[in-house]
Design a protein around this motif. Structure first.
Motif, short mmCIF file in Angstrom:
data_model
loop_
_atom_site.label_atom_id
_atom_site.label_comp_id
_atom_site.label_asym_id
_atom_site.label_seq_id
_atom_site.Cartn_x
_atom_site.Cartn_y
_atom_site.Cartn_z
N PRO A 42 0.82 -1.32 0.02
CA PRO A 42 -0.15 0.10 -0.03
C PRO A 42 0.89 1.14 0.05
N ARG A 43 0.56 2.34 -0.71
CA ARG A 43 1.16 3.34 -0.68
C ARG A 43 0.65 4.47 0.34
N SER A 44 1.54 4.53 1.33
CA SER A 44 1.06 5.08 2.58
C SER A 44 2.25 5.94 2.87
N LEU A 45 2.18 7.42 2.87
CA LEU A 45 3.60 8.22 3.26
C LEU A 45 3.71 8.01 4.69
N ARG A 71 -0.35 0.86 12.46
CA ARG A 71 -1.89 0.61 12.19
C ARG A 71 -2.75 1.72 12.53
N SER A 72 -2.29 2.64 13.39
CA SER A 72 -2.99 3.87 13.60
C SER A 72 -2.99 4.84 12.75
N HIS A 73 -2.08 4.74 11.61
CA HIS A 73 -2.12 5.61 10.46
C HIS A 73 -2.38 5.02 9.02
N GLN A 74 -2.98 3.78 9.08
CA GLN A 74 -3.24 3.02 7.68
C GLN A 74 -4.61 2.55 7.87
N LYS A 75 -5.41 2.75 7.03
CA LYS A 75 -6.66 1.93 6.80
C LYS A 75 -6.50 0.62 6.49
N ILE A 76 -7.52 -0.26 6.97
CA ILE A 76 -7.59 -1.78 6.74
C ILE A 76 -7.92 -2.01 5.34
N TYR A 77 -7.01 -2.89 4.63
CA TYR A 77 -7.60 -3.40 3.43
C TYR A 77 -7.87 -4.86 3.38
N PHE A 126 -4.53 -6.12 6.16
CA PHE A 126 -5.32 -7.12 5.42
C PHE A 126 -5.98 -7.79 6.10
N LYS A 127 -7.31 -8.29 5.65
CA LYS A 127 -8.41 -9.22 6.15
C LYS A 127 -8.48 -10.28 5.18
#
Length: 221
Positions: free
Chosen positions: A130-133, A153-159, A199-200
């Motif tokens: 995932p592209r996450s700065l 985890r607190s700065h990234q949405k769950i895919y 990821f789920k």
């Protein structure tokens, strides 16, 4: 007659006899699985200890831009029977994300090179991370590995598993999607475990070229 991709001695293979002996010295016997991530029961498979010729090769490839070393390290890793077994079980390969600092310096993304080489050898596709700065920023900014646990985890949405759909075959090789996460060196395992936690409904296998974990050292694996 060619030249060793690391020390440039004359030889007929990727590495000369001296460098080859260094790899054999750093090789983890039986491709030892050296520990488990704190967020999963899946062990990490690592081919070499991060020392000697192995460490020198990885640093030369990443920091000095020795591009010929990348493919040579891929071919060297493919001699690992346990890795071959994992490649035969996975559906897609994902490299661990590099830090913003590495990209700013223009360093080679060895994790991506390794993932692409393994994917080509196994007939698989590579799915980029995932592209996450924020992920890449915190990966570099938190120098103390103990601070990294849970912070990504607190700065990234769950895919979910649909993130991998363009890169996976139909039908899958197993009941659930299985992804091989690849990195060049593992120290605490936080980057791998945090990435997997995004990821789920996905099963993960982990492979790193080298392990920097030393016996008796406190780490998260």
């Amino acid at each position: 007659m060619g030249f060793c991709v690391l020390c440039f001695r004359a030889c007929r293979r990727d590495f000369c006899d001296v460098c080859e002996a260094g790899f054999l010295e750093a090789q983890l016997q039986g491709s030892r699985r050296f520990g488990k991530l704190h967020s999963t029961d899946v062990p990490i498979l690592s081919s070499y200890a991060y020392r000697g010729v192995c460490r020198e090769s990885i640093l030369a490839c990443k920091s000095q831009g020795f591009r010929r070393l990348g493919p040579a390290l891929v071919r060297r890793s493919l001699t690992c029977e346990s890795l071959q077994e994992r490649l035969g079980q996975c559906d897609v390969i994902m490299p661990a994300p590099s830090s913003l600092w590495s990209r700013w310096r223009g360093s080679l993304d060895l994790a991506m090179m390794l993932a692409q080489g393994l994917a080509d050898a196994a007939g698989l596709l590579v799915c980029p991370p995932p592209r996450s700065l924020s992920f890449r920023w915190y990966k570099q900014a938190l120098r103390d590995h103990s601070q990294r646990r849970g912070v990504f985890r607190s700065h990234q949405k769950i895919y979910d598993a649909s993130y991998f759909e363009p890169h996976t075959p139909t039908p899958l090789r197993s009941a659930r999607l299985k992804v091989l996460i690849v990195d060049d060196v593992v120290t605490t395992g936080h980057t791998l475990s945090e990435l997997a936690a995004f990821f789920k409904h996905v099963d993960f296998e982990f492979y790193t070229l080298a392990s920097a974990v030393r016996p008796g050292k406190d780490h998260a694996c």
